[in-house]
Design an enzyme around this catalytic site. Structure first.
Site, PDB file in Angstrom:
ATOM      1  N   GLY A 218      36.712  42.443  36.535  1.00 11.81           N
ATOM      2  CA  GLY A 218      36.033  41.588  37.520  1.00 11.81           C
ATOM      3  C   GLY A 218      36.796  41.529  38.818  1.00 11.81           C
ATOM      4  O   GLY A 218      37.690  42.343  39.058  1.00 11.81           O
ATOM      5  N   ASN A 219      36.438  40.583  39.657  1.00 14.85           N
ATOM      6  CA  ASN A 219      37.177  40.411  40.909  1.00 14.85           C
ATOM      7  C   ASN A 219      37.263  38.926  41.244  1.00 14.85           C
ATOM      8  O   ASN A 219      36.700  38.090  40.550  1.00 14.85           O
ATOM      9  CB  ASN A 219      36.526  41.210  42.044  1.00 14.85           C
ATOM     10  CG  ASN A 219      35.123  40.733  42.326  1.00 14.85           C
ATOM     11  OD1 ASN A 219      34.906  39.613  42.781  1.00 14.85           O
ATOM     12  ND2 ASN A 219      34.135  41.576  42.033  1.00 14.85           N
ATOM     13  N   ARG A 220      37.970  38.618  42.321  1.00 14.35           N
ATOM     14  CA  ARG A 220      38.310  37.214  42.602  1.00 14.35           C
ATOM     15  C   ARG A 220      37.317  36.492  43.501  1.00 14.35           C
ATOM     16  O   ARG A 220      37.629  35.441  44.040  1.00 14.35           O
ATOM     17  CB  ARG A 220      39.713  37.150  43.201  1.00 14.35           C
ATOM     18  CG  ARG A 220      40.773  37.332  42.152  1.00 14.35           C
ATOM     19  CD  ARG A 220      42.120  36.961  42.697  1.00 14.35           C
ATOM     20  NE  ARG A 220      42.856  38.135  43.129  1.00 14.35           N
ATOM     21  CZ  ARG A 220      43.740  38.160  44.107  1.00 14.35           C
ATOM     22  NH1 ARG A 220      43.974  37.080  44.795  1.00 14.35           N
ATOM     23  NH2 ARG A 220      44.379  39.255  44.411  1.00 14.35           N
TER      24      ARG A 220
END
Ligand code: CTP
Length: 408
Positions: A218-220
């Site tokens: 995923g990412n932030r």
């Protein structure tokens, strides 16, 4: 997008703080609440103590579907108070109708001895007043001065009209009819928004691509930028379809319909169904570009050797939107570049058939993931890139939608 919005659609989703002061015209406030609610507004009624002698809070609470507030302090011994600051911040617009000579005078002089006045002093939103009083009171020099003071401070005055008055006399002082008040508010607030009545798709947040039942790639992304756009668009009267990846944000704004998804594939599937009926599509989600080629059915066990996970590209949703864009639809993409930013952004604008590209900068402090501020450059075909200063995400949302309205 081609058709003009109806009056009801124009007023959609606004939060109206309706102050009612004591005067016989208060009986018309019930019709006013009804019209505002019918036009799609959320209405919170605040009454002065004197207004309660003219119209019952029960009627107004029933019509507005919210408790009516009068006192600064809740008189149940709990020590609680009605938070005028929060009420004023909640409102997109404050309307005082009827505004008596007494309330106008207190507003002009900064008096603050009831909740309505405390809200007025705290309000940063546009304020409208619809005066109502007998003709001699309206003609009185002090009322004229007070109204002049309020007008100078930016308060919009609606009416009053000429006609038969409660005293039996005839002249200027009658409160404008509820229809005229709603019309004046609509014209002033949303008459100019081209987004009113438009269906809009906004994507937000990250996507999560499963590795196994407990882990993901995923990412932030926090989703804050996309949510700010959804809220601002709804306030301008758009019907917003918000498709969001996993985020810790709520959606209280009326006019925003939210669909939660997890993966890029789910987001793509949902967006392809919604987009064809939309006047504009704003893809602010940070969609994962890759996903594990295989999702393990069971949790991957720890080993001493290195673990390799094969990744495959996800579908580029924005590219699909650009290829399948219906006539008249506007497509907005986001980009985050780290080198040769403008060149890459210009290329992406063309390659993906976009009408607007919002280029994020990660180099500036306060911009990017998780923060409440952002620094962006707006690019549209045939115009020079417009670099905006560091702003709150709410202000960036306004700037993006202002540009979108120019393009409509
Ligand atoms: N986007 C998308 N689907 C993906 C990946 C990205 O729709 N699978 C959209 C995002 O919502 C955003 C834009 O594409 O609007 C972001 O593009 P970006 O990740 O900056 O660049 P890419 O298009 O992935 O191209 P590149 O990596 O070559 O810069």
């Amino acid at each position: 997008m081609e058709r003009s919005p109806t009056v009801a659609e124009r007023f959609l989703n606004r939060r109206v703080l309706l102050g009612i002061s004591g005067g016989i015209a208060a009986y018309k406030a019930a019709a006013l609440v009804r019209l505002l609610v019918k036009a799609g507004a959320e209405v919170q009624v605040v009454m002065t103590p004197a207004a309660r002698d003219f119209v019952t809070p029960l009627t107004l609470a029933t019509l507005s579907k919210r408790p009516v507030l009068t006192d600064l302090f809740v008189r149940d011994g709990s020590g609680r108070w009605n938070d005028h600051v929060h009420l004023a911040r909640w409102a997109d617009v404050m309307l005082v109708a009827p505004a008596s000579a007494n309330t106008l005078a207190k507003m002009a002089h900064g008096l603050c001895d009831n909740l309505l006045l405390a809200c007025y002093l705290s309000a940063e939103c546009p304020v409208f007043v619809a005066p109502a009083m007998d003709l001699e009171m309206w003609k009185d020099a002090s009322t004229g001065t007070n109204v002049g003071t309020l007008r100078e401070r930016g308060v919009a005055i609606i009416g009053p009209e000429s006609g038969e008055l409660a005293s039996g006399l005839s002249g200027e002082g009658r409160m404008s009819e509820p229809e005229a008040i709603v019309h004046a508010l609509t014209e002033a607030l949303v008459g100019r928004s081209k987004l009113a009545g438009t269906r809009l798709l906004v994507t937000a947040g990250p996507t999560q691509e499963a590795i196994d039942p407990v882990r993901y790639v995923g990412n932030r992304s926090s989703g804050k930028m996309g949510f700010a756009i959804a809220v601002e668009a709804a306030r301008r009267g758009a019907q917003v379809e918000l498709v969001t990846g996993p985020v810790g944000l709520g959606t209280e704004q009326a006019g925003v319909r939210r669909t939660d998804v997890v993966s890029a594939a789910e987001m793509a599937e949902r967006c392809k169904v919604i987009a064809p009926g939309c006047g504009a599509v704003i893809m602010s989600a940070a969609v994962a570009d890759y996903r594990p080629a295989k999702i393990e059915a069971n949790k991957v066990k720890k080993k001493d050797s290195a673990l390799e996970i094969a990744l495959e590209p996800t579908e580029d949703i924005l590219a699909w939107m650009g290829t399948n864009k219906p006539k008249g639809q506007l497509l907005v993409g986001f980009a985050l570049e780290t080198n040769n930013e403008l060149d890459h952004a210009k290329d992406k604008l063309k390659r993906k058939n976009l009408d607007l590209l919002v280029l994020n900068s990660l180099r500036d402090a306060g911009a990017g993931f998780g923060t409440d501020t952002n620094k962006v450059t707006l690019l549209s075909p045939g115009t020079d890139p417009k670099e905006l200063p560091l702003m709150t995400k709410a202000d960036v949302a306004r700037a993006i939608l202002d540009r979108l309205e120019e393009l409509l």
